[in-house]
Enzyme design. Structure first.
Site, PDB file in Angstrom:
ATOM      1  N   LEU A 157       0.878  -1.201   0.103  1.00  0.00           N
ATOM      2  CA  LEU A 157       0.107   0.282  -0.034  1.00  0.00           C
ATOM      3  C   LEU A 157       1.085   1.066   0.093  1.00  0.00           C
ATOM      4  O   LEU A 157       2.049   1.229   0.656  1.00  0.00           O
ATOM      5  CB  LEU A 157      -1.049  -0.092   1.282  1.00  0.00           C
ATOM      6  CG  LEU A 157      -1.990  -0.918   1.349  1.00  0.00           C
ATOM      7  CD1 LEU A 157      -2.754  -0.949   2.716  1.00  0.00           C
ATOM      8  CD2 LEU A 157      -3.164  -1.025   0.241  1.00  0.00           C
ATOM      9  N   ASP A 158       0.492   2.257  -0.643  1.00  0.00           N
ATOM     10  CA  ASP A 158       1.338   3.361  -0.921  1.00  0.00           C
ATOM     11  C   ASP A 158       1.417   4.009   0.593  1.00  0.00           C
ATOM     12  O   ASP A 158       0.737   4.052   1.503  1.00  0.00           O
ATOM     13  CB  ASP A 158       0.879   4.486  -1.569  1.00  0.00           C
ATOM     14  CG  ASP A 158       0.947   4.024  -3.043  1.00  0.00           C
ATOM     15  OD1 ASP A 158       1.776   3.139  -3.432  1.00  0.00           O
ATOM     16  OD2 ASP A 158      -0.004   4.734  -3.891  1.00  0.00           O
ATOM     17  N   LYS A 159       2.500   4.924   0.928  1.00  0.00           N
ATOM     18  CA  LYS A 159       2.711   5.470   2.185  1.00  0.00           C
ATOM     19  C   LYS A 159       1.469   6.131   2.753  1.00  0.00           C
ATOM     20  O   LYS A 159       1.345   6.044   3.899  1.00  0.00           O
ATOM     21  CB  LYS A 159       4.020   6.326   1.991  1.00  0.00           C
ATOM     22  CG  LYS A 159       4.242   7.198   3.323  1.00  0.00           C
ATOM     23  CD  LYS A 159       5.274   8.131   3.276  1.00  0.00           C
ATOM     24  CE  LYS A 159       5.554   9.111   4.622  1.00  0.00           C
ATOM     25  NZ  LYS A 159       6.372   9.949   4.398  1.00  0.00           N
TER      26      LYS A 159
END
Length: 135
Positions: A77-79
């Protein structure tokens, strides 16, 4: 012009770090973590510590692909994205879960909350392929 570059040598081992993990499900094969926004999933350029993976290495005795650069990590998952991330605790689970993601059998649902009024009528990277009341 002469240039001399020193190769940057980096220890690729992943250090375990104490972290408060929000584990919402766990069995002998996998764990499901509720990842908060702002947490980087695995070490990389500029983020060598304080990642979810550092917390996983500290917390779990068993992770899949233990000798890899990203043990246990099946997807990311993106930051800045909060949400559920699945962690494989053994290679068999990792292979099975990776195949499910690869064949697009994993169904993902997103919920976005907005406040105020936007001048933009379309939202998202691929607006045509996502549901929107404005299409």
């Amino acid at each position: 012009i002469e240039c001399h570059f020193e190769p940057q040598i980096r220890d690729e081992s992943i250090s375990g770090e104490v972290m408060d993990l929000n584990i919402i499900y766990e069995d002998e094969s996998l764990a499901v973590i509720n990842k908060p926004s702002g947490l980087v999933v695995h070490p990389g350029s500029g983020n060598w510590s304080g990642t979810l993976l550092n917390g996983l290495v500290h917390h779990f005795n068993s992770l899949s692909r233990r000798e890899s650069l990203r043990p246990g990590i099946v997807h990311r998952l993106d930051k800045d994205t909060s949400g559920v991330i699945i962690i494989a605790k053994n290679d068999k689970a990792h292979d099975f879960l990776s195949e499910q993601f690869s064949q697009r059998k994993v169904k993902k649902q997103y919920l976005a909350l907005a406040w105020g009024r936007s001048e933009e009528r379309r939202v998202g990277k691929e607006c045509r392929s996502r549901w929107s009341p404005y299409h």
